[in-house]
Design an enzyme around this catalytic site. Structure first.
Site, PDB file in Angstrom:
ATOM      1  N   TRP A  15      -1.502  26.978  36.607  1.00  0.00           N
ATOM      2  CA  TRP A  15      -1.287  28.101  35.790  1.00  0.00           C
ATOM      3  C   TRP A  15      -2.083  29.514  36.577  1.00  0.00           C
ATOM      4  O   TRP A  15      -3.053  29.241  37.303  1.00  0.00           O
ATOM      5  CB  TRP A  15      -1.986  28.128  34.627  1.00  0.00           C
ATOM      6  CG  TRP A  15      -2.232  28.977  33.716  1.00  0.00           C
ATOM      7  CD1 TRP A  15      -3.405  30.168  33.758  1.00  0.00           C
ATOM      8  CD2 TRP A  15      -1.393  29.805  32.806  1.00  0.00           C
ATOM      9  NE1 TRP A  15      -3.168  31.253  32.996  1.00  0.00           N
ATOM     10  CE2 TRP A  15      -2.116  30.934  32.285  1.00  0.00           C
ATOM     11  CE3 TRP A  15      -0.295  29.185  32.136  1.00  0.00           C
ATOM     12  CZ2 TRP A  15      -1.572  31.526  31.116  1.00  0.00           C
ATOM     13  CZ3 TRP A  15       0.322  30.096  31.219  1.00  0.00           C
ATOM     14  CH2 TRP A  15      -0.464  31.173  30.641  1.00  0.00           C
ATOM     15  N   ASP A  18      -3.615  37.128  35.070  1.00  0.00           N
ATOM     16  CA  ASP A  18      -3.953  38.309  36.059  1.00  0.00           C
ATOM     17  C   ASP A  18      -4.259  38.358  37.439  1.00  0.00           C
ATOM     18  O   ASP A  18      -5.173  37.676  37.798  1.00  0.00           O
ATOM     19  CB  ASP A  18      -5.262  39.091  35.104  1.00  0.00           C
ATOM     20  CG  ASP A  18      -5.460  38.804  33.705  1.00  0.00           C
ATOM     21  OD1 ASP A  18      -4.544  38.232  32.985  1.00  0.00           O
ATOM     22  OD2 ASP A  18      -6.447  39.061  33.069  1.00  0.00           O
ATOM     23  N   GLN A  34      -6.386  35.032  38.323  1.00  0.00           N
ATOM     24  CA  GLN A  34      -6.770  34.150  37.461  1.00  0.00           C
ATOM     25  C   GLN A  34      -6.094  32.865  37.558  1.00  0.00           C
ATOM     26  O   GLN A  34      -4.910  32.822  37.667  1.00  0.00           O
ATOM     27  CB  GLN A  34      -6.481  34.594  36.013  1.00  0.00           C
ATOM     28  CG  GLN A  34      -7.545  35.841  35.514  1.00  0.00           C
ATOM     29  CD  GLN A  34      -8.894  35.274  35.378  1.00  0.00           C
ATOM     30  OE1 GLN A  34      -9.262  34.659  34.143  1.00  0.00           O
ATOM     31  NE2 GLN A  34      -9.733  35.595  36.357  1.00  0.00           N
TER      32      GLN A  34
END
Ligand code: FRU
Length: 453
Positions: A15, A18, A34
């Site tokens: 995943w 930002d 992130q």
């Protein structure tokens, strides 16, 4: 399998959200982001890292920042970078949950509002590859900020020569606000002031504040400022900021992206350009894939008459290979080998553009109705069962009446980015399709050029 983009950054696996710490440092562009290294879903947030020499192709590096300290045991949330004395300083929000349980890197049970955020400072002496964590920059003062929802420090050097930090905040979950701190050396910070506006949602994430073309621009991601379909969106305001009284007199507002797949964009300055990268949201991986999320192609920002324009950086032009189509006609039918192309098209009359068109006729449609001056983007027939679209599947975009419409469309396998009239409006759309048909019909003669990329 849905094909991966070639020029849009995607993680090898797991995943991302930002973009963080965007900068040019020691001869390289740095894109931190992130990253949850343990799952294809959001959770244990680290700072992943990629570098580029040309803003178009990215090389993955090791994780740059990992959670684990007293203040950031549960996450290194978003933040920014600034070069100082040849070293790279970053500021981010450390997260410490009171009680939390994880399974496979995803929070299982936690009161997601019971955490302590701390604005952290770290420095890299090896060209941005790794960071040493320093004392927190700011323990936010509860007299001025919400205890929980205050985060995402963006730091810059002011014209006067000192440093300023802006944080996104909420006022009792009623509306968003900004908190400003200042420093002369990046180490000692003092509270400076705050500004709020009650019009945009209940809390603001990832604020960015900069001067551009004679305006002050506030770019942010207000939670709850959208509608029921897409509650959290990204926006901009342009105007004049009075930093004596912390009064932002804004004149214009706009969506950063019309379909709102984009969230949490960040900018940085290099070569006299204000460059922006945004997170292209995906709620979960494509079928059979092991990664979630992408980044936009870097865009150059400018302001004209108070409107924020965003347009692909010039470097995109150097990725154009041969021109596979150039024609002025009412109808175009193009066979393309791969959905990796750059298209320029302009028209004034009613027009239907169909990309990623299947034999059945399903596809990604762009439809222009001249009388109402509405450009409709509709990807709903081409989702192939994918349920992870975060933005609008179909969107009406209102354009000035009786004007020529210029589109630049960059298709990159599973993502299309559309720039309208030089980037006054734009739309990034995740596209879970490998169909390759292109068909255009217009009631007037229309000019279309396509380059393979
Ligand atoms: C925005 C955001 C930020 C936060 C980060 C956590 O998408 O919620 O406010 O720092 O993501 O991953």
């Amino acid at each position: 399998m849905i094909k991966r983009p070639k020029y849009h950054f995607t993680p090898k696996q797991n995943w991302i959200n930002d973009p963080n710490g965007l900068c040019y440092h020691k001869g390289l562009y740095h894109l931190y982001y992130q990253y949850n290294p343990k799952s294809t879903m959001w959770g244990l947030m680290h700072w992943g890292h990629a570098v580029s020499r040309d803003l178009m192709t990215w090389e993955n590096k090791d994780i740059a920042l990992a959670l684990g300290g007293e203040y950031d045991k549960d996450g290194c949330f978003s933040g920014s970078a600034i070069e100082h004395n040849n070293e790279l300083h970053i500021f981010y929000t450390g997260v410490n949950y009171k009680e939390i349980k994880y399974k496979n890197g995803i929070p299982l049970s936690a009161n997601l509002n019971a955490f302590t955020p701390t604005e952290m400072h770290a420095v890299s002496k090896d060209g941005g590859m790794s960071f040493e964590k320093l004392e927190p920059a700011v323990i936010t003062d509860e007299r001025f900020t919400d205890k929980v929802h205050v985060r995402d420090p963006k730091v810059w050097k002011t014209k006067e020569g000192f440093y300023r930090m802006v944080l996104g905040n909420t006022e009792k979950h009623r509306h968003g606000s900004l908190v400003f701190y200042k420093s002369h050396d990046l180490y000692k910070w003092e509270y400076e002031g705050k500004w709020f506006d009650t019009s945009f949602g209940w809390g603001w994430e990832c604020p960015d504040f900069f001067e551009l073309d004679g305006y002050e621009v506030f770019m942010f991601s207000p939670m709850g400022a959208g509608d029921n379909i897409v509650p959290n969106i990204s926006m901009y305001l342009t105007g004049r900021m009075d930093f004596q009284n912390f009064d932002f007199d804004w004149e214009n507002k706009g969506l950063l992206d019309e379909c709102s797949d984009i969230y949490a964009p960040q900018t940085f300055m290099h070569d006299g350009r204000r460059i922006m990268i945004g997170w292209i949201r995906m709620l979960h991986p494509f079928d059979g894939e092991n990664y979630t999320g992408m980044m936009t192609i870097p865009r150059k920002l400018s302001v004209k008459n108070g409107r924020l324009f965003s347009y692909p950086v010039e470097e995109t032009l150097s990725k154009r290979k041969e021109k596979v189509h150039e024609k002025t006609a009412n109808e175009h039918k193009i066979n393309i080998e791969e959905n990796v192309y750059d298209m320029e098209i302009s028209f004034t009359e009613n027009t239907n553009i169909s990309l990623y068109q299947s034999e059945k006729g399903d596809g990604f449609y762009i439809n222009y109705k001249k009388d109402e001056s509405i450009l409709t983007i509709d990807r709903s027939s081409a989702l192939n069962g994918y349920t992870g679209i975060a933005g609008y599947e179909k969107k009406d975009i209102y354009l000035p009446l009786n004007k020529k419409v210029d589109l630049r469309i960059i298709a990159d396998n599973s993502i299309i980015e559309i720039f309208i009239n030089g980037g006054e409006k734009s739309a990034a759309c995740v596209m879970p399709s490998n169909e390759k048909g292109i068909e255009i019909k217009s009631s007037g003669e229309l000019k279309c050029k396509i380059w393979r990329m």
